[in-house]
Scaffold this active site. Sequence first.
Site, PDB file in Angstrom:
ATOM      1  CD  GLU A  32      -2.601   1.492   2.506  1.00 14.88           C
ATOM      2  OE1 GLU A  32      -2.212   0.936   3.550  1.00 14.88           O
ATOM      3  OE2 GLU A  32      -3.569   2.274   2.456  1.00 14.88           O
ATOM      4  NE  ARG A  61       5.011  -7.685   9.966  1.00 12.60           N
ATOM      5  CZ  ARG A  61       3.941  -7.050   9.470  1.00 12.60           C
ATOM      6  NH1 ARG A  61       2.757  -7.313   9.951  1.00 12.60           N
ATOM      7  NH2 ARG A  61       4.077  -6.160   8.528  1.00 12.60           N
ATOM      8  CE  LYS A 101       3.950   0.174   4.674  1.00 14.33           C
ATOM      9  NZ  LYS A 101       2.988   0.308   3.559  1.00 14.33           N
TER      10      LYS A 101
END
Length: 567
Positions: free
Chosen positions: A43, A268, A278
């Site tokens: 994104e 992850r 983020k």
Amino acid sequence: MEDKNLPKPEKAARSLNFIEEIIEEDLRNNVYGQRIHTRFPPEPNGYLHIGHAKSICLNFGLGKKYNGKTNLRFDDTNPAKEDVEYVDSIMEDVKWLGFDWEDRLFYASDYFEQLFDYALVLIRKEKAYVCDMSAEEISETRGTPTRPGKESPYRNRSMEENLDLFHRMRAGEFADGSKVLRAKIEMGSPNMHMRDPVLYRIIHTAHHRTGEKWCIYPMYDFAHGQSDSIERITHSICTLEFEVHRPLYDWLIREIGIYVPRQIEFARLNLSYTIMSKRKLLELVQEKMVKGWDDPRMPTICGLRRRGYTPESIRNFADLIGVAKRDNVIDVSLLEFCIREDLNKRANRLMAVLNPVKIILDNYPENQCEEIDALNNPENPESGTRKVPFSKELYIEKEDFMEDPPGKFFRLAPGREVRLRSAYIIKCENFVKDPVTGEVTEIHCTYDPMTRSGMPESGRKVKGTLHWVSGKHAVEAEVRLYDRLFTVENPDNAEEGKTYKDYLNPDSLKTITAYLEPSGIQVRPLEKFQFERIGYFSVDPDSSIEKPVFNRVVALKDSWAKSEKMK
RNA sequence: UGACCCAUGGUGUAAAGGUAGCACAAGAGAUUUUGGUUCUCUCGGUCCAGGUUCGAAUCCUGGUGGGUCAACCA
């Protein structure tokens, strides 16, 4: 069966990660023919970090390994959070890492029309309905993981009414938040994501690509799987938190009746002494705790790049950490190992003195200056040599001299000999102290003219070798020393009443004036250098300062840290 | 007190029912024009309890521990 007859070495050589196992099984069963197609779907709401690098290397790596293709797709379904700045940086970073999406650059926003039609399909099948409840009401009636939800009063609207309402949503007749499109699945499902999830919401905000064209935007769940399907992705690889979304991913694709990709989840990356969220990285930037997304202390790709990391070192890192489903915390020392290993082979060496003390060679002619040949990189004979000026007055590192040395101190001390790297062996005769501070200000030595590097007697062994610069010729330069941003292994796991911000390392950035050998001023941006013993440095490519600015990449074993152990 | 996922040295990751291996970290030694590099060696592991099997890290059952899920974020 016949696999059992394989010779042992071949069995051992398999060593596939679990995703490759799945892919190879699909290949054997001809599930997608012999075609492999992956995608990297960020994104554009922030800069890429080392965690994304793992995903990039995985997806593009798989594409390459199985002779398939890998798309770059921007998952841009939320105009409120996204920006072209991020699109541009993501493309730059993926390229820099060494991957190529060729002509396969896509945007979920390219599919908005198609996605809208898919929603119509669902409405006509009475598998979706327009719901007028507020976000709060929807949340309240969703239940909890242990308690079922309640059905919306709008759940049984007629197909015709839903069609009409949904078209009017698109036409802009309704305010943000007043209506949503929901899937009609099962409010009692043990999986929260199957309790009539929201598919479309109204957002009257300009989109960075489609502008004002749309005021309804698909949710992640309604965009991602369908985008995979449209692009005929075979293996849609994402992180573990999407595992519970998979039933919905599959349900939507099945109900719409389109091509079926397979979603596979992996764990992850977590790195010690690092935050990877983020949201938090954005906070660091916005609250000016760092100087930007590309601050060399950031775990972003652009930060690592400025810090001196090479694409090769990051790809190698991604390789070494592997892929699995269990939660992990990789020690940053592995990342640091990767860049040291890479730079050690390729980085040219320069000498720099960060914390100088003056050496005077009493028996060296007053105005003489020699050009000493120094190896650019002892690890790589092809890297050649450079000339380094040598004269009567030199600087060495303050910590390389001790008035009263402990047992295993190999460096300079009264009466002791050391070699000056690439130059002569010198002997300390005496030294001068500041009468007030007691600090050593001048060290008087004699040099042995027969011991210059390359001369017959240069083979003489002395215990220590020191880096140095000529006082008259040295270049004063502003040097930034970077250290870990956080002082604890897991800044995310803060104790009560604290946040990750409480663990910021106040010494993570130090700016000092250092003395460089003069060839240091001729360096070109992006070239990598290794400063002997002190650490690895690279030239800051964005420096607008006239003097070269150096970033510390990775400290070698700090000499002072060793000194501690000698005692 | 739900569903789903996960469990191998300090940290990661392999071993398709058949010798538990590799890397980083840590420690020791050798080499070295930096104490770096290089090389050698050492340390140290299958969450627990049952079961299946000639044989289990692997399969089954039950525990225990950890993670994810209750945005109109992705």
